[in-house]
Structures are given as C-alpha cells and as structure tokens.
Design a protein around this motif. Structure first.
Motif, PDB file in Angstrom:
ATOM      1  N   GLU A  72       0.806  -1.207   0.000  1.00 28.03           N
ATOM      2  CA  GLU A  72       0.000   0.000   0.000  1.00 28.03           C
ATOM      3  C   GLU A  72       0.847   1.269   0.000  1.00 28.03           C
ATOM      4  O   GLU A  72       1.909   1.312   0.584  1.00 28.03           O
ATOM      5  N   VAL A  73       0.310   2.301  -0.650  1.00 25.98           N
ATOM      6  CA  VAL A  73       0.857   3.652  -0.575  1.00 25.98           C
ATOM      7  C   VAL A  73      -0.336   4.577  -0.381  1.00 25.98           C
ATOM      8  O   VAL A  73      -1.312   4.499  -1.136  1.00 25.98           O
ATOM      9  N   MET A  74      -0.294   5.420   0.633  1.00 24.01           N
ATOM     10  CA  MET A  74      -1.395   6.357   0.853  1.00 24.01           C
ATOM     11  C   MET A  74      -0.947   7.565   1.655  1.00 24.01           C
ATOM     12  O   MET A  74       0.100   7.552   2.277  1.00 24.01           O
ATOM     13  N   SER A  75      -1.782   8.602   1.621  1.00 27.70           N
ATOM     14  CA  SER A  75      -1.523   9.824   2.382  1.00 27.70           C
ATOM     15  C   SER A  75      -2.125   9.703   3.767  1.00 27.70           C
ATOM     16  O   SER A  75      -3.122   9.019   3.958  1.00 27.70           O
ATOM     17  N   LEU A  76      -1.512  10.411   4.667  1.00 24.36           N
ATOM     18  CA  LEU A  76      -1.965  10.446   6.054  1.00 24.36           C
ATOM     19  C   LEU A  76      -1.881  11.886   6.528  1.00 24.36           C
ATOM     20  O   LEU A  76      -0.855  12.541   6.332  1.00 24.36           O
ATOM     21  N   PHE A  77      -2.962  12.377   7.116  1.00 23.45           N
ATOM     22  CA  PHE A  77      -2.969  13.735   7.653  1.00 23.45           C
ATOM     23  C   PHE A  77      -3.282  13.688   9.137  1.00 23.45           C
ATOM     24  O   PHE A  77      -4.128  12.907   9.582  1.00 23.45           O
ATOM     25  N   VAL A  78      -2.578  14.522   9.895  1.00 23.06           N
ATOM     26  CA  VAL A  78      -2.570  14.443  11.351  1.00 23.06           C
ATOM     27  C   VAL A  78      -2.820  15.837  11.930  1.00 23.06           C
ATOM     28  O   VAL A  78      -2.288  16.829  11.427  1.00 23.06           O
ATOM     29  N   HIS A  79      -3.608  15.884  13.002  1.00 25.18           N
ATOM     30  CA  HIS A  79      -3.823  17.155  13.690  1.00 25.18           C
ATOM     31  C   HIS A  79      -3.681  16.926  15.188  1.00 25.18           C
ATOM     32  O   HIS A  79      -4.230  15.978  15.734  1.00 25.18           O
ATOM     33  N   GLU A  80      -2.928  17.808  15.849  1.00 26.15           N
ATOM     34  CA  GLU A  80      -2.762  17.700  17.293  1.00 26.15           C
ATOM     35  C   GLU A  80      -4.039  18.159  17.982  1.00 26.15           C
ATOM     36  O   GLU A  80      -4.545  19.238  17.714  1.00 26.15           O
ATOM     37  N   ALA A  81      -4.552  17.303  18.870  1.00 27.13           N
ATOM     38  CA  ALA A  81      -5.751  17.643  19.643  1.00 27.13           C
ATOM     39  C   ALA A  81      -5.371  18.229  20.999  1.00 27.13           C
ATOM     40  O   ALA A  81      -6.045  19.116  21.508  1.00 27.13           O
ATOM     41  N   MET A  82      -4.308  17.688  21.591  1.00 29.35           N
ATOM     42  CA  MET A  82      -3.752  18.183  22.847  1.00 29.35           C
ATOM     43  C   MET A  82      -2.364  17.564  22.983  1.00 29.35           C
ATOM     44  O   MET A  82      -1.981  16.714  22.176  1.00 29.35           O
ATOM     45  N   ASN A  83      -1.608  17.974  23.967  1.00 27.42           N
ATOM     46  CA  ASN A  83      -0.236  17.506  24.125  1.00 27.42           C
ATOM     47  C   ASN A  83      -0.147  15.982  24.047  1.00 27.42           C
ATOM     48  O   ASN A  83      -0.794  15.290  24.825  1.00 27.42           O
ATOM     49  N   GLU A  84       0.623  15.477  23.097  1.00 19.13           N
ATOM     50  CA  GLU A  84       0.899  14.060  22.873  1.00 19.13           C
ATOM     51  C   GLU A  84      -0.284  13.270  22.307  1.00 19.13           C
ATOM     52  O   GLU A  84      -0.194  12.069  22.139  1.00 19.13           O
ATOM     53  N   TRP A  85      -1.403  13.912  21.992  1.00 18.88           N
ATOM     54  CA  TRP A  85      -2.589  13.234  21.461  1.00 18.88           C
ATOM     55  C   TRP A  85      -2.956  13.819  20.100  1.00 18.88           C
ATOM     56  O   TRP A  85      -3.026  15.045  19.942  1.00 18.88           O
ATOM     57  N   TYR A  86      -3.250  12.929  19.142  1.00 19.24           N
ATOM     58  CA  TYR A  86      -3.481  13.338  17.757  1.00 19.24           C
ATOM     59  C   TYR A  86      -4.705  12.647  17.161  1.00 19.24           C
ATOM     60  O   TYR A  86      -4.999  11.493  17.480  1.00 19.24           O
ATOM     61  N   ALA A  87      -5.379  13.373  16.267  1.00 14.51           N
ATOM     62  CA  ALA A  87      -6.393  12.791  15.386  1.00 14.51           C
ATOM     63  C   ALA A  87      -5.679  12.463  14.079  1.00 14.51           C
ATOM     64  O   ALA A  87      -4.931  13.295  13.555  1.00 14.51           O
ATOM     65  N   VAL A  88      -5.896  11.261  13.573  1.00 16.59           N
ATOM     66  CA  VAL A  88      -5.235  10.800  12.358  1.00 16.59           C
ATOM     67  C   VAL A  88      -6.305  10.472  11.323  1.00 16.59           C
ATOM     68  O   VAL A  88      -7.221   9.704  11.600  1.00 16.59           O
ATOM     69  N   GLN A  89      -6.183  11.053  10.129  1.00 17.27           N
ATOM     70  CA  GLN A  89      -7.128  10.825   9.028  1.00 17.27           C
ATOM     71  C   GLN A  89      -6.431  10.011   7.944  1.00 17.27           C
ATOM     72  O   GLN A  89      -5.317  10.338   7.535  1.00 17.27           O
ATOM     73  N   PHE A  90      -7.088   8.950   7.487  1.00 16.08           N
ATOM     74  CA  PHE A  90      -6.504   8.113   6.439  1.00 16.08           C
ATOM     75  C   PHE A  90      -7.603   7.535   5.568  1.00 16.08           C
ATOM     76  O   PHE A  90      -8.780   7.558   5.922  1.00 16.08           O
ATOM     77  N   ALA A  91      -7.217   7.020   4.428  1.00 18.98           N
ATOM     78  CA  ALA A  91      -8.187   6.498   3.456  1.00 18.98           C
ATOM     79  C   ALA A  91      -8.817   5.214   3.967  1.00 18.98           C
ATOM     80  O   ALA A  91      -8.143   4.347   4.511  1.00 18.98           O
ATOM     81  N   GLY A  92     -10.123   5.110   3.774  1.00 16.60           N
ATOM     82  CA  GLY A  92     -10.857   3.896   4.129  1.00 16.60           C
ATOM     83  C   GLY A  92     -11.348   3.207   2.876  1.00 16.60           C
ATOM     84  O   GLY A  92     -10.824   3.420   1.785  1.00 16.60           O
ATOM     85  N   GLU A  93     -12.385   2.404   3.029  1.00  9.32           N
ATOM     86  CA  GLU A  93     -12.994   1.708   1.899  1.00  9.32           C
ATOM     87  C   GLU A  93     -13.745   2.713   1.025  1.00  9.32           C
ATOM     88  O   GLU A  93     -14.420   3.595   1.535  1.00  9.32           O
ATOM     89  N   GLY A  94     -13.644   2.558  -0.264  1.00 10.90           N
ATOM     90  CA  GLY A  94     -14.364   3.437  -1.178  1.00 10.90           C
ATOM     91  C   GLY A  94     -13.916   4.869  -1.029  1.00 10.90           C
ATOM     92  O   GLY A  94     -12.729   5.162  -0.945  1.00 10.90           O
ATOM     93  N   SER A  95     -14.870   5.783  -0.961  1.00 11.44           N
ATOM     94  CA  SER A  95     -14.538   7.206  -0.886  1.00 11.44           C
ATOM     95  C   SER A  95     -14.506   7.734   0.548  1.00 11.44           C
ATOM     96  O   SER A  95     -14.311   8.922   0.759  1.00 11.44           O
ATOM     97  N   PHE A  96     -14.724   6.875   1.538  1.00 15.65           N
ATOM     98  CA  PHE A  96     -14.749   7.319   2.925  1.00 15.65           C
ATOM     99  C   PHE A  96     -13.344   7.494   3.481  1.00 15.65           C
ATOM    100  O   PHE A  96     -12.416   6.800   3.094  1.00 15.65           O
ATOM    101  N   LEU A  97     -13.218   8.414   4.425  1.00 13.15           N
ATOM    102  CA  LEU A  97     -11.987   8.588   5.184  1.00 13.15           C
ATOM    103  C   LEU A  97     -12.244   8.087   6.594  1.00 13.15           C
ATOM    104  O   LEU A  97     -13.347   8.238   7.125  1.00 13.15           O
ATOM    105  N   LEU A  98     -11.250   7.493   7.196  1.00 13.69           N
ATOM    106  CA  LEU A  98     -11.348   6.969   8.553  1.00 13.69           C
ATOM    107  C   LEU A  98     -10.436   7.763   9.477  1.00 13.69           C
ATOM    108  O   LEU A  98      -9.517   8.451   9.019  1.00 13.69           O
ATOM    109  N   PHE A  99     -10.673   7.615  10.797  1.00 15.30           N
ATOM    110  CA  PHE A  99      -9.900   8.356  11.791  1.00 15.30           C
ATOM    111  C   PHE A  99      -9.481   7.431  12.925  1.00 15.30           C
ATOM    112  O   PHE A  99     -10.189   6.486  13.259  1.00 15.30           O
TER     113      PHE A  99
END
Length: 174
Positions: A72-99
């Motif tokens: 697999e090759v895919m993009s991953l986007f990350v946002h800090e929610a608080m110190n040391e904790w992150y929300a991670v967005q990545f490709a799921g099945e079909g057109s959906f994104l998962l977290f």
C-alpha cells in the motif's frame, strides 16, 4: 527535541478491524493544516494479534505523510488535539476517510480504535450513524479526540489497536 513516533503505520491493520468507527465523507484535515510530529523513516508496526510489519514513512512538503508498505501507498494527515494526542485521518474503503486516536511518547506511538457513543455524538460536527460517528467538522473531530484521550488518561479501557516504534539501527526498543 526527542523524536516522536506517529504515522500511517496503523493503516495496514486498523482499517479492517474497526467495529465502530469514526469516518467522514470528505476530508476534515487538509495538507496545509496537517502536522508532522515525527521523523520520516522506517518503522515497525505491531498490529494486535498479528506479526509486525515494516513500513516507510515520508513527509509531504507542507504537511502530512506518505505511507509505504509492501502492499500500500497512501496519504496520512494528522492534527494535534492536545499535548501528545493526535487525530489521524486516512483512506478507508471506497470514498470514505477513517480516523484514529494516537498517543505519542518518546519511545512509541499507540493507536486506539475510537469508540462512538452518545456523549461523542452530541458534539457539534459529529453525527451518530448507528454505532459509528460521522465526522463533519475538524473542530468536532478534535473535541472528540480530546474526550477519548481524557478517558484513556483517566484509565478508561479503550481498545488499543496497535503500536509502532522506529526501525532505525540506532534505536533500541524498551
């Protein structure tokens, strides 16, 4: 600054195992807003109940990562929610994104399957969809991530899906 370990490393095992999931129909974290809290390079990903997987993580100029495994090759986007904790967005099945919710320490990163419940579904920017949470805004995603992180910090059991560590020659696991 001590290196921190976060990445698309959970994608290999996380996507198929989510029983209740956080998903969106379009992106809520964009490249321009994505943070890069760890170094690029080789990592060893440890999915629960499976053999470790070696992956490569590359930074995207301007934000985010590209994840490479044998399959697999895919993009991953990350946002800090608080110190040391992150929300991670990545490709799921079909057109959906998962977290996922990720906790970063100096030695490893833990990836959690975020639950979906009435408290989280009541957040503006999140809609309950059966046992899943439909994420409709970045602010809702970050608030839900902070709530789940707080639960974990308080000792509430949240399913640990996997963990990762650097796979560098100079790195010695605990």
């Amino acid at each position: 600054m001590a290196p921190r370990f976060l990445g698309a490393l959970m994608i290999v095992a996380l996507a198929p195992t989510l029983s209740a999931c956080w998903y969106s129909k379009g992106p809520v974290i964009f490249q321009a807003g994505s943070v890069q809290p760890i170094e690029a390079g080789p990592y060893r990903f440890h999915p629960q109940g499976e053999d470790p997987v070696d992956v490569e993580l590359q930074m995207i100029p301007g934000g985010g990562y590209v994840y490479h495994s044998d399959d697999e090759v895919m993009s991953l986007f990350v946002h800090e929610a608080m110190n040391e904790w992150y929300a991670v967005q990545f490709a799921g099945e079909g057109s959906f994104l998962l977290f996922a919710v990720a906790h970063v320490s100096e030695r490893r990163v833990d990836f959690y399957d975020p639950p979906c419940d009435e408290e989280l579904g009541a957040i503006e920017g999140i809609e309950l969809d059966g046992s899943d949470c439909l994420i409709t805004s970045r602010d809702g995603l970050l608030e839900a991530t902070r709530i789940v992180a707080g639960r974990i910090d308080q000792g509430v059991e949240v399913e640990l899906n996997s963990w990762a560590e650097p796979n560098w020659p100079q790195y010695e696991p605990e």
